[in-house]
Design an enzyme around this catalytic site. Structure first.
Site, short mmCIF file in Angstrom:
data_model
loop_
_atom_site.label_atom_id
_atom_site.label_comp_id
_atom_site.label_asym_id
_atom_site.label_seq_id
_atom_site.Cartn_x
_atom_site.Cartn_y
_atom_site.Cartn_z
N ARG A 182 0.84 -1.21 0.00
CA ARG A 182 0.00 0.00 0.00
C ARG A 182 0.87 1.25 0.00
NH1 ARG A 182 -5.26 0.20 1.99
NH2 ARG A 182 -4.83 2.02 3.27
N ARG A 186 10.00 5.64 -2.89
CA ARG A 186 10.40 6.53 -3.99
C ARG A 186 11.85 6.98 -3.83
NH1 ARG A 186 5.59 9.58 -2.56
NH2 ARG A 186 3.76 8.69 -3.59
N ARG A 260 -8.44 -6.33 13.40
CA ARG A 260 -7.84 -5.38 14.33
C ARG A 260 -8.84 -4.26 14.56
NH1 ARG A 260 -3.98 -6.69 17.35
NH2 ARG A 260 -2.93 -4.66 17.31
N ARG A 291 -0.07 6.41 16.01
CA ARG A 291 0.01 7.73 15.38
C ARG A 291 -0.86 8.74 16.13
NH1 ARG A 291 -2.72 5.76 9.59
NH2 ARG A 291 -4.42 4.64 10.55
N GLU A 314 -3.92 7.17 18.49
CA GLU A 314 -4.50 5.92 17.98
C GLU A 314 -3.75 4.71 18.55
OE1 GLU A 314 -5.09 5.84 13.71
OE2 GLU A 314 -4.98 3.66 13.67
N TYR A 362 -9.81 -5.18 2.86
CA TYR A 362 -9.25 -3.89 3.27
C TYR A 362 -9.39 -2.96 2.07
CZ TYR A 362 -5.34 -1.18 5.47
OH TYR A 362 -4.53 -0.24 6.06
N ASP A 364 -10.28 1.03 0.43
CA ASP A 364 -10.43 2.46 0.65
C ASP A 364 -11.83 2.90 0.22
OD1 ASP A 364 -8.03 3.20 1.84
OD2 ASP A 364 -6.97 3.19 -0.07
P1 FAD Z 1 -18.37 0.75 6.82
O1 FAD Z 1 -18.04 2.18 6.62
O2 FAD Z 1 -17.69 0.02 7.91
O3 FAD Z 1 -19.96 0.63 7.05
C1 FAD Z 1 -20.58 -0.53 7.51
C2 FAD Z 1 -21.79 -0.12 8.36
O4 FAD Z 1 -22.57 -1.28 8.65
C3 FAD Z 1 -21.41 0.49 9.71
O5 FAD Z 1 -21.98 1.77 9.86
C4 FAD Z 1 -21.96 -0.50 10.73
O6 FAD Z 1 -22.46 0.13 11.91
C5 FAD Z 1 -23.10 -1.13 9.95
N1 FAD Z 1 -23.48 -2.45 10.45
C6 FAD Z 1 -22.66 -3.52 10.65
N2 FAD Z 1 -23.37 -4.55 11.15
C7 FAD Z 1 -24.64 -4.14 11.26
C8 FAD Z 1 -25.83 -4.76 11.73
N3 FAD Z 1 -25.86 -6.03 12.21
N4 FAD Z 1 -27.00 -4.05 11.72
C9 FAD Z 1 -27.01 -2.75 11.28
N5 FAD Z 1 -25.90 -2.12 10.84
C10 FAD Z 1 -24.74 -2.80 10.83
N6 FAD Z 1 -10.28 4.98 3.12
C11 FAD Z 1 -9.83 5.99 2.32
O7 FAD Z 1 -10.24 6.06 1.15
N7 FAD Z 1 -8.95 6.94 2.79
C12 FAD Z 1 -8.49 6.91 4.06
O8 FAD Z 1 -7.70 7.79 4.45
C13 FAD Z 1 -8.94 5.86 4.93
N8 FAD Z 1 -8.51 5.82 6.19
C14 FAD Z 1 -8.96 4.81 7.00
C15 FAD Z 1 -8.51 4.80 8.32
C16 FAD Z 1 -8.94 3.81 9.18
C17 FAD Z 1 -8.48 3.85 10.62
C18 FAD Z 1 -9.79 2.78 8.69
C19 FAD Z 1 -10.22 1.66 9.59
C20 FAD Z 1 -10.25 2.79 7.38
C21 FAD Z 1 -9.84 3.80 6.52
N9 FAD Z 1 -10.31 3.89 5.22
C22 FAD Z 1 -9.86 4.90 4.40
C23 FAD Z 1 -11.26 2.89 4.68
C24 FAD Z 1 -12.75 3.29 4.81
O9 FAD Z 1 -13.10 3.44 6.18
C25 FAD Z 1 -13.61 2.18 4.15
O10 FAD Z 1 -13.27 2.09 2.79
C26 FAD Z 1 -15.12 2.43 4.22
O11 FAD Z 1 -15.52 2.63 5.55
C27 FAD Z 1 -15.86 1.24 3.63
O12 FAD Z 1 -17.25 1.45 3.67
P2 FAD Z 1 -18.27 0.24 3.95
O13 FAD Z 1 -19.61 0.77 3.63
O14 FAD Z 1 -17.81 -0.98 3.25
O15 FAD Z 1 -18.12 -0.09 5.50
N1 UDP Z 2 3.40 1.11 7.94
C1 UDP Z 2 4.58 1.12 8.66
N2 UDP Z 2 5.07 2.33 9.09
C2 UDP Z 2 4.46 3.50 8.85
C3 UDP Z 2 3.26 3.49 8.11
C4 UDP Z 2 2.75 2.26 7.68
O1 UDP Z 2 5.15 0.08 8.92
O2 UDP Z 2 4.97 4.57 9.26
C5 UDP Z 2 2.88 -0.20 7.48
C6 UDP Z 2 1.92 -0.83 8.50
O3 UDP Z 2 2.09 -2.24 8.46
C7 UDP Z 2 0.57 -0.44 7.95
C8 UDP Z 2 0.80 -0.52 6.43
O4 UDP Z 2 2.15 -0.04 6.27
O5 UDP Z 2 -0.45 -1.32 8.38
C9 UDP Z 2 -0.16 0.30 5.58
O6 UDP Z 2 -0.09 1.65 5.99
P1 UDP Z 2 -1.26 2.69 5.77
O7 UDP Z 2 -0.80 4.03 6.22
O8 UDP Z 2 -1.76 2.55 4.39
O9 UDP Z 2 -2.37 2.14 6.78
P2 UDP Z 2 -3.76 2.78 7.23
O10 UDP Z 2 -3.72 4.27 7.02
O11 UDP Z 2 -4.79 2.11 6.40
O12 UDP Z 2 -3.83 2.43 8.67
#
Ligand code: FAD
Ligand code: UDP
Length: 387
Positions: A182, A186, A260, A291, A314, A362, A364
């Site tokens: 991911r 560079r 996780r 972070r 976090e 996983y 985005d």
């Molecule tokens: P979700 O957003 O998880 O929606 C699922 C929904 O289903 C939830 O609201 C939940 O409450 C509901 N649900 C589950 N079970 C039930 C049930 N039994 N009854 C009723 N409701 C229920 N993506 C990016 O593009 N850029 C980023 O910078 C980025 N950063 C991230 C950072 C973190 C820490 C994480 C964890 C993810 C990140 N993502 C990012 C990914 C992004 O969060 C996901 O792509 C997106 O949430 C996916 O949408 P979804 O609809 O599949 O799931």
């Molecule tokens: N990672 C790392 N060091 C960093 C940033 C990321 O080792 O400073 C690794 C880590 O295993 C992480 C993965 O790269 O789970 C992907 O990073 P990303 O920032 O895409 O994760 P997210 O924002 O989805 O948590």
């Protein structure tokens, strides 16, 4: 607890109001001109992408951690722009290792700073190649081998090993290699976190996007409703789009999938600028969190407090049954378990499993949107799911 709702005559039920569910609901209402009910067990729409504006600071708080929108997919970009405009934010991340601050993802600035050198791109590439060759990894099979084969052992040990241990608490030789791919590597001073054509933050936040997507006379939204409490009342010919965890749907009969989760420690700090950037990673295992997010930096165009700023620390840990699942771990055992659930899902009548929880993937935001648009066209639009 049985939650009584009138579901008589319901044709479309969306479980989960994240991007996957919200896109499909919007398509059903606007394209099919059919009524659709969206339920979510949480008290807000938007799933993990949800954000809201903090009244005290006017910072946009990303409730589940920083979300930066980025995509190269033209269809997704034009779709999402129907519901928001984006600012010109470009994501750049820094990482602290042994009391020094470096640029992340690894680029020429990181390499020169870490080794105390002043290499140009070609020199850096040759130098890192020689570092990589010291480990003789021919065919990398896991995250550790993959990382070493991309950047060599010293950079791996400084910037990846400790962070990844904290993030996943799993033997790095058991984690899939694609977690690390991911991140780009560079040999230039390009320090952008993402390579995509389009990038930015929605000017009014993510919460407003979802309000707009679901604001339609044919869409009803019910919050605080769990699918498993109303399951028995769903009419037989209703299509269910289920975006919750797939293992839970099948009552964990093949075991739980590994996830996780993340705990955020929220603080409003009395200072103008806490860390000078939106996301600061902490590479070392001596610091317990992975972070710190500081939300004001996502919206330089906004008038925000000059005296206070909201930060999140976090912490990552294994998810238990009632936690919010964040990242699928995807060990070989997880893959075997998921394959069994997937086989059952294929035969489940009138149910489409979608999104990151329904597909144990996983993804985005732009990928969740693309998956939903494709599913709508391929399975829902012409009633294909009935066949
Ligand atoms: P979700 O957003 O998880 O929606 C699922 C929904 O289903 C939830 O609201 C939940 O409450 C509901 N649900 C589950 N079970 C039930 C049930 N039994 N009854 C009723 N409701 C229920 N993506 C990016 O593009 N850029 C980023 O910078 C980025 N950063 C991230 C950072 C973190 C820490 C994480 C964890 C993810 C990140 N993502 C990012 C990914 C992004 O969060 C996901 O792509 C997106 O949430 C996916 O949408 P979804 O609809 O599949 O799931
Ligand atoms: N990672 C790392 N060091 C960093 C940033 C990321 O080792 O400073 C690794 C880590 O295993 C992480 C993965 O790269 O789970 C992907 O990073 P990303 O920032 O895409 O994760 P997210 O924002 O989805 O948590």
């Amino acid at each position: 607890m049985e939650n009584k709702m009138d579901l008589n005559g319901l044709k479309y039920l969306i479980v989960g109001s994240g991007f996957y569910g919200a896109v499909i609901a919007e398509r059903i209402a606007n394209e099919l001109k059919e009524k659709v009910l969206v339920i979510d067990r949480r008290d807000h729409i938007g799933g993990n992408s949800y954000s809201y504006t903090d009244a005290e600071t006017n910072n946009e708080i990303h409730k589940y951690g920083s979300h930066i929108f980025h995509t190269s997919n033209e269809e997704v970009w034009s779709y999402i722009n129907r519901f928001t405009t984006f600012n010109s934010y470009q994501h750049r991340v820094l990482t602290k290792y042994q009391d020094k601050t470096y640029s992340m993802p690894i680029n020429l600035m990181t390499i020169n700073a870490y080794y105390g050198k002043n290499l140009n791109p070609a020199e850096a590439e040759t130098f890192i190649k020689s570092e990589i060759e010291r480990d003789h990894i021919e065919n990398p099979q896991n995250l550790e081998e993959k990382a070493i084969s991309l950047i060599g052992r010293p950079l791996y040990e400084a910037f990846i090993k400790g962070y990844t241990k904290k993030q996943w608490e799993t033997d790095l030789t058991k984690l899939p290699a694609n977690i690390i791919t991911r991140l780009p590597v560079r040999f230039s001073y390009n320090d952008r976190y993402f390579n995509d054509k389009y990038e930015g933050l929605p000017v009014d936040g993510y919460g407003k996007i979802f309000e707009k997507m679901l604001d339609h006379e044919l869409i009803s939204v019910k919050l605080g409703v769990d699918y498993f409490d109303i399951k028995n009342q769903i009419p037989q010919d209703c299509l269910v789009i289920y975006t919750g965890p797939i293992d839970k749907y099948f009552n964990y009969q093949f075991g739980s999938l590994g996830w996780r989760t993340t705990d955020f420690e929220q603080q409003t700090v009395e200072t103008k600028d806490y860390q000078g950037t939106s996301v600061m990673n902490y590479a070392g295992e001596d610091v317990p969190f992975t972070r710190i997010h500081e939300f004001k930096h996502f919206h330089p165009e906004r008038k925000q407090s000059d005296t206070k700023t909201v930060i999140f620390k976090e912490y990552s840990r294994f998810a238990k049954e009632n936690d919010v699942p964040y990242y699928p771990i995807n060990t070989d055992k997880d893959k075997e378990i998921f394959a069994q659930y997937k086989a059952l899902a294929k035969d489940e009548k009138n149910v489409i499993f979608g999104g990151r929880l329904g597909n144990y993937v996983y993804v985005d935001m732009h990928q969740a949107i693309a998956m939903a648009l494709n599913t709508f066209d391929a399975k829902i639009k012409n009633g294909q799911w009935r066949q």
